[in-house]
Scaffold this motif. Structure first.
Motif, PDB file in Angstrom:
ATOM      1  N   UNK A 163       0.833  -1.204   0.000  1.00 15.62           N
ATOM      2  CA  UNK A 163       0.000   0.000   0.000  1.00 15.62           C
ATOM      3  C   UNK A 163       0.868   1.254   0.000  1.00 15.62           C
ATOM      4  N   UNK A 195       9.322  -1.623 -15.462  1.00 17.81           N
ATOM      5  CA  UNK A 195       9.096  -2.321 -14.192  1.00 17.81           C
ATOM      6  C   UNK A 195       8.641  -3.737 -14.502  1.00 17.81           C
TER       7      UNK A 195
ATOM      8  N   UNK B  17      -4.810  -4.242   0.876  1.00 17.25           N
ATOM      9  CA  UNK B  17      -3.442  -4.691   0.629  1.00 17.25           C
ATOM     10  C   UNK B  17      -3.335  -5.431  -0.682  1.00 17.25           C
ATOM     11  N   UNK B  18      -4.283  -6.349  -0.917  1.00 11.65           N
ATOM     12  CA  UNK B  18      -4.219  -7.102  -2.162  1.00 11.65           C
ATOM     13  C   UNK B  18      -4.554  -6.224  -3.362  1.00 11.65           C
ATOM     14  N   UNK B  20      -3.694  -3.149  -3.595  1.00  9.98           N
ATOM     15  CA  UNK B  20      -2.445  -2.441  -3.880  1.00  9.98           C
ATOM     16  C   UNK B  20      -1.509  -3.340  -4.677  1.00  9.98           C
ATOM     17  N   UNK B  21      -1.432  -4.616  -4.284  1.00  8.20           N
ATOM     18  CA  UNK B  21      -0.555  -5.545  -5.002  1.00  8.20           C
ATOM     19  C   UNK B  21      -1.011  -5.719  -6.450  1.00  8.20           C
ATOM     20  N   UNK B  23      -2.710  -3.583  -8.186  1.00  2.00           N
ATOM     21  CA  UNK B  23      -2.386  -2.324  -8.863  1.00  2.00           C
ATOM     22  C   UNK B  23      -0.924  -2.322  -9.306  1.00  2.00           C
ATOM     23  N   UNK B  24      -0.024  -2.743  -8.384  1.00  2.00           N
ATOM     24  CA  UNK B  24       1.402  -2.761  -8.722  1.00  2.00           C
ATOM     25  C   UNK B  24       1.666  -3.757  -9.848  1.00  2.00           C
ATOM     26  N   UNK B  25       0.935  -4.873  -9.839  1.00  2.00           N
ATOM     27  CA  UNK B  25       1.191  -5.896 -10.847  1.00  2.00           C
ATOM     28  C   UNK B  25       0.654  -5.471 -12.206  1.00  2.00           C
ATOM     29  N   UNK B  26      -0.549  -4.903 -12.229  1.00  2.00           N
ATOM     30  CA  UNK B  26      -1.219  -4.671 -13.509  1.00  2.00           C
ATOM     31  C   UNK B  26      -0.862  -3.311 -14.091  1.00  2.00           C
ATOM     32  N   UNK B  27      -0.924  -2.292 -13.266  1.00  2.00           N
ATOM     33  CA  UNK B  27      -0.777  -0.940 -13.785  1.00  2.00           C
ATOM     34  C   UNK B  27       0.692  -0.508 -13.822  1.00  2.00           C
ATOM     35  N   UNK B  28       1.458  -0.931 -12.822  1.00  2.00           N
ATOM     36  CA  UNK B  28       2.838  -0.439 -12.711  1.00  2.00           C
ATOM     37  C   UNK B  28       3.816  -1.376 -13.402  1.00  2.00           C
ATOM     38  N   UNK B  29       3.691  -2.675 -13.133  1.00  2.00           N
ATOM     39  CA  UNK B  29       4.647  -3.613 -13.711  1.00  2.00           C
ATOM     40  C   UNK B  29       4.052  -4.350 -14.878  1.00  2.00           C
ATOM     41  N   UNK B  30       4.902  -5.085 -15.565  1.00  2.00           N
ATOM     42  CA  UNK B  30       4.400  -5.946 -16.620  1.00  2.00           C
ATOM     43  C   UNK B  30       5.169  -7.252 -16.540  1.00  2.00           C
TER      44      UNK B  30
END
Lengths: 263, 156
Positions: A163, A195, B17-18, B20-21, B23-30
């Motif tokens: 988060x 990333x 929390x999930x 956020x994870x 979001x990090x996986x789909x939108x930020x990382x590839x």
């Protein structure tokens, strides 16, 4: 000569004491793991600790994440625009948060917000002889008190770090795209291009999990091991914060050199 | 606090929390193309410039794989680059590889130029046609030597 002698003796005693405590802490860790099964049979205990460690840390984590991300947006833009590559702002914000700042800063905040509270709680229970009372009633304090607090921290920490990172990226986006005017498409697409989920995101999650174990271990151990006096409890809380912070930073170096060494 | 409220808050916390994870996986990382189904081919270059491991391998600008490993051929003194290409992308055997740079200060990557051959590249093949990185110093010195060589001729 006797002054030197006394100093040497003190040094030796401190060393032996430190090694003894380390050994006790390791044995304590194994004992907590051993009795974790019993505590999982009563899941509400762990859920209660997730509430106290995780949910109550939510606000400080989210607000700090937002501000850290905003600072990264400002500083990153200032540096990157000198090289004419302000479009790479997204990469910089995302990578520094996911790899380092997210797990580390969230870990430090978690240690001072939740770890210290756990130490205080267990330490006071010991001081007021509640732990002994449980033992007398054939309730194992490791299973009833310590293990739920340990696992509550271990479960909360990776979620909080995720988060924190997500909030930080949002903060960086707010400053970079909304306030300064970096191109929105370039911000996200460049970020996505560099990333990698496994390499960057998952390694960050592994880091935060390790920090969660370290902080929770230190917190429950210091509480359990404290001197049963008011002063002893306060010292134990101080030690929790200091040792957790040092442990997080040292472990971060070790993990980074394993994970991101490049070719 | 009663049990139901507690459970609600913890449920909300875990969901956030999930989220956020995700979001990090789909939108930020590839997801990288590496470690999925890939096949590796080798290409040797005289000079790879600043090429790094994990640099992208592109064909017509589309990322089709990553650079897997770089080593020096001890006999020929050439850089041998292993290209891990996504199994979904098949290339003819006479595909050429060149070390290219994205932008002036950008990262270096491998560009693949497919040929017209019928056969397709397989695991362990070696690319025959390669083009090295352009080294700026060499380019400049070549240009200067050419200038120096042509001045007396034109003065004549």
């Amino acid at each position: 000569m006797s002054a030197l002698d006394a100093t040497l003796r003190k040094l030796g005693a401190m060393t032996i004491d430190g090694v003894w405590r380390l050994g006790f802490a390791a044995r304590f860790f194994l004992a907590v793991l051993r009795y974790s099964g019993q505590s999982f049979l009563r899941l509400p205990l762990t859920i209660r600790e997730i509430y106290f460690s995780g949910v109550l840390s939510l606000l400080i984590i989210l607000v700090s994440g937002l501000f850290v991300g905003m600072v990264l947006g400002l500083q990153g833009y200032d540096i990157l625009q000198r090289f004419g590559s302000s479009d790479a702002l997204g990469i910089m914000v995302a990578l520094s948060l996911l790899r380092e700042l997210g797990p580390v800063v969230a870990g430090l905040l978690f240690a001072s917000r939740a770890g210290s509270a756990v130490t205080a709680e267990i330490g006071l229970m010991k001081t007021t002889e509640q732990l002994q009372a449980m033992d007398m009633m054939a309730v194992n304090p490791l299973a009833r008190v310590v293990a739920p607090r340990f696992w509550g921290g271990v479960i909360s920490m990776p979620l909080l770090a995720a988060m924190f990172s997500a909030m930080g990226i949002f903060g960086g986006w707010m400053i970079g795209v909304v306030a300064i005017g970096v191109d929105d498409g370039a911000f996200w697409s460049q970020m996505r291009a560099s990333v990698d989920f496994r390499y960057d995101v998952l390694n960050g999650v592994i880091k935060s999990f390790v920090f969660g174990v370290a902080v929770s271990w230190v917190a429950v151990f210091e509480g359990y091991d404290c001197h049963p006096t008011a002063e002893g409890v306060s010292r134990a809380i101080t030690r929790t914060v200091v040792y957790s912070a040092l442990l997080i930073l040292a472990l971060d170096f070790v993990l980074t050199s394993f994970m991101f060494r490049g070719p | 606090m009663n049990r139901a409220t507690l459970d609600l808050w913890v449920g909300l916390f875990v969901t956030l929390g999930f989220a956020a994870l995700v979001f990090l996986a789909v939108k930020v990382g590839s997801y990288s193309t590496a470690r999925g189904a890939i096949y590796s081919v080798n290409a040797s270059f005289d000079n790879i410039g600043n090429l790094k491991v994990r640099a992208p391998v592109k064909s017509a600008g589309v990322v089709v794989g990553r650079v897997g490993r770089i080593k020096l051929d001890k006999k020929a003194y050439r850089a041998v680059v292993r290209l891990d290409i996504n199994d979904g992308f098949k290339f003819p055997t006479d595909t050429g590889a060149s070390v290219l740079t994205s932008g002036v200060l950008g990262e270096q990557y491998i560009g693949l130029d497919p040929g017209g051959d019928e056969g397709l590249l397989k695991q362990g093949d070696t690319l025959q046609i390669t083009q090295s990185a352009v080294v700026l110093e060499r380019l400049i010195s070549q240009f200067m030597f050419n200038k120096a060589a042509e001045t007396p001729a034109s003065a004549h």
